[in-house]
Design an enzyme around this catalytic site. Structure first.
Site, PDB file in Angstrom:
ATOM      1  N   ASP A  65      -3.165   6.120  -0.656  1.00  0.00           N
ATOM      2  CA  ASP A  65      -2.880   6.858  -1.890  1.00  0.00           C
ATOM      3  C   ASP A  65      -2.873   6.004  -3.145  1.00  0.00           C
ATOM      4  O   ASP A  65      -3.008   6.524  -4.243  1.00  0.00           O
ATOM      5  CB  ASP A  65      -1.500   7.512  -1.767  1.00  0.00           C
ATOM      6  CG  ASP A  65      -1.601   9.022  -1.752  1.00  0.00           C
ATOM      7  OD1 ASP A  65      -2.709   9.541  -1.858  1.00  0.00           O
ATOM      8  OD2 ASP A  65      -0.548   9.669  -1.635  1.00  0.00           O
ATOM      9  N   GLY A  66      -2.635   4.706  -3.028  1.00  0.00           N
ATOM     10  CA  GLY A  66      -2.484   3.855  -4.203  1.00  0.00           C
ATOM     11  C   GLY A  66      -1.592   2.684  -3.867  1.00  0.00           C
ATOM     12  O   GLY A  66      -1.691   2.100  -2.786  1.00  0.00           O
ATOM     13  N   PRO A  89       0.828  -1.206   0.000  1.00  0.00           N
ATOM     14  CA  PRO A  89       0.000   0.000   0.000  1.00  0.00           C
ATOM     15  C   PRO A  89       0.865   1.259   0.000  1.00  0.00           C
ATOM     16  O   PRO A  89       1.959   1.284   0.567  1.00  0.00           O
ATOM     17  CB  PRO A  89      -0.791  -0.120   1.304  1.00  0.00           C
ATOM     18  CG  PRO A  89      -0.713  -1.561   1.692  1.00  0.00           C
ATOM     19  CD  PRO A  89       0.602  -2.056   1.188  1.00  0.00           C
ATOM     20  N   LYS A  90       0.372   2.303  -0.649  1.00  0.00           N
ATOM     21  CA  LYS A  90       1.044   3.606  -0.623  1.00  0.00           C
ATOM     22  C   LYS A  90       0.392   4.450   0.466  1.00  0.00           C
ATOM     23  O   LYS A  90      -0.732   4.905   0.326  1.00  0.00           O
ATOM     24  CB  LYS A  90       0.952   4.318  -1.978  1.00  0.00           C
ATOM     25  CG  LYS A  90       1.746   5.617  -2.014  1.00  0.00           C
ATOM     26  CD  LYS A  90       1.659   6.289  -3.375  1.00  0.00           C
ATOM     27  CE  LYS A  90       2.535   7.538  -3.393  1.00  0.00           C
ATOM     28  NZ  LYS A  90       2.175   8.512  -2.353  1.00  0.00           N
ATOM     29  N   TRP A  91       1.118   4.654   1.555  1.00  0.00           N
ATOM     30  CA  TRP A  91       0.592   5.356   2.712  1.00  0.00           C
ATOM     31  C   TRP A  91       0.629   6.855   2.487  1.00  0.00           C
ATOM     32  O   TRP A  91       1.597   7.396   1.955  1.00  0.00           O
ATOM     33  CB  TRP A  91       1.387   4.974   3.962  1.00  0.00           C
ATOM     34  CG  TRP A  91       1.266   3.519   4.247  1.00  0.00           C
ATOM     35  CD1 TRP A  91       2.111   2.515   3.843  1.00  0.00           C
ATOM     36  CD2 TRP A  91       0.204   2.881   4.946  1.00  0.00           C
ATOM     37  NE1 TRP A  91       1.643   1.309   4.262  1.00  0.00           N
ATOM     38  CE2 TRP A  91       0.473   1.502   4.938  1.00  0.00           C
ATOM     39  CE3 TRP A  91      -0.945   3.348   5.587  1.00  0.00           C
ATOM     40  CZ2 TRP A  91      -0.360   0.568   5.545  1.00  0.00           C
ATOM     41  CZ3 TRP A  91      -1.782   2.434   6.192  1.00  0.00           C
ATOM     42  CH2 TRP A  91      -1.492   1.059   6.172  1.00  0.00           C
TER      43      TRP A  91
END
Length: 368
Positions: A183-184, A30-32
């Site tokens: 975020d993505g 995950p993009k934190w």
């Protein structure tokens, strides 16, 4: 410090790509949505280093305390400082970048107060060094294995991000984790060493478009050209809310916009923002924010008759999370049709489940 990798170290960066990479050996996480931070610990000495050599140490005494309590005695750990909001309208915990940004404050007394009232979490996703050993030249799978072993016993508010090598799982994460404020995705190659300042990872973020009312603008600091467009959307009651700005224009385009907006500066009466009521819940421009500081927030009203199509990545409550991208004018659209209904709202998801590696979101094939 006496670590084999001492601050300052520029974090390794990611290059934006439009689709999830599917190369052999790729790993996804995950993009934190927080503050990138490398935590350096050597005994009681802890440094929180952000990008560009800036320090975050004085702003996050709570993270420093947790690093002393839970991280290995001598280490350098790359990760993200986040704040989780647990009092949202739907009751689901999610990331809150607004509250995180408010932690950056010059007054020591306020820093201490915010550390108690809005404590931060730290999500670890890479290990640069431990004891007397630098791991920066090791491939990512080796660093990941060492990270999970070194941080096997950590507990919230320290976390180790979940990862997967299964692209189908990554695609599902991309869809559902946005609802928790993420975020993505980040994608890392199998043989990836840790290269400070280099964009060797990949990031995939959500991109969307919306038709918005251009109801005002601000002058650019360089002179009599347009600096930013003020964007609005109507709610179900017909109230126009300020939802963000477009600001990335070339010098030539800023000058052109002055002429294009000129007709709409005339005969502006009863503007919904100059006569708006912020106390009644209407979002209007000009208020102080975490970003404003000493900036000039004066703005020029436009008759709310212009419609523009803009690109955006995500919403933060009822406004655009980041500066929107101007795409084109939409003379075919009725401004009153520019409502919140057109927005793609992600399904709400619990960020605690993302941090725990909830089995429902983590089918067989996921690497912890």
């Amino acid at each position: 410090m006496k670590l084999p990798v001492d601050p300052p170290v520029e974090p390794m960066l990611a290059k934006s790509v439009p689709q999830i990479p599917t190369d052999a050996g790729m790993t996804y996480e995950p993009k934190w949505d927080g503050f990138r931070c490398i935590v350096f610990r050597d005994g009681d000495e802890v440094e929180l280093a952000s990008r560009g050599g800036k320090t975050l140490t004085r702003y996050f005494p709570d993270v420093v305390a947790q690093a002393r309590r839970q991280l290995p005695t001598r280490c350098a750990v790359d990760g993200e400082i986040i704040i989780i909001r647990r009092d949202g309208p739907d009751g689901r915990p999610r990331l809150d970048f607004d509250r995180l940004s408010q932690r950056i404050h010059p007054a020591a007394s306020r820093v201490r107060m915010l550390a108690e009232t809005t404590p931060a979490d730290f999500v670890a996703f890479d290990l640069l060094a431990i004891d007397d050993e630098s791991l920066m030249d090791q491939p990512y799978p080796v660093r990941r294995a060492r990270l999970t072993a070194a941080l096997a016993k950590v507990a919230p508010p320290i976390h180790v991000t979940q990862v997967t090598s299964d692209v189908d799982t990554a695609r599902r994460w991309f869809e559902i984790f946005e609802g928790a404020g993420l975020d993505g995705l980040i994608a890392k190659g199998a043989d990836l060493p840790y290269a400070p300042g280099k964009r060797l990872m990949f990031k995939v973020k959500h991109t969307r478009t919306a038709d918005v009312v251009v109801a005002g603008f601000r002058w650019h600091k360089s002179g009599p050209v347009v600096g930013s467009l003020l964007l609005g959307l109507y709610d179900d009651a017909g109230v126009l809310h300020h939802v963000g700005v477009c600001a990335s224009f070339t010098a030539a385009r800023r000058a052109e916009l002055v002429e294009e907006l000129a007709p709409y500066r005339e005969n502006v009466t009863g503007h919904p923002w100059t006569h708006g009521d912020h106390s009644a819940g209407q979002r209007i421009p000009g208020g102080q924010s975490r970003w404003s500081g000493g900036k000039n927030l004066e703005w020029e009203a436009l008759r709310p008759e212009l419609v523009a199509e803009v690109g955006y990545d995500a919403m933060e409550d009822d406004r655009f999370r980041h500066t929107a991208r101007f795409l084109r004018w939409r003379p075919d659209r009725d401004p009153r049709s520019c409502t919140y209904d057109q927005l793609d709202r992600p399904v709400r998801y619990d960020v605690d489940e993302v941090l725990r590696g909830d089995p429902a979101a983590t089918p067989e094939g996921t690497v912890r």
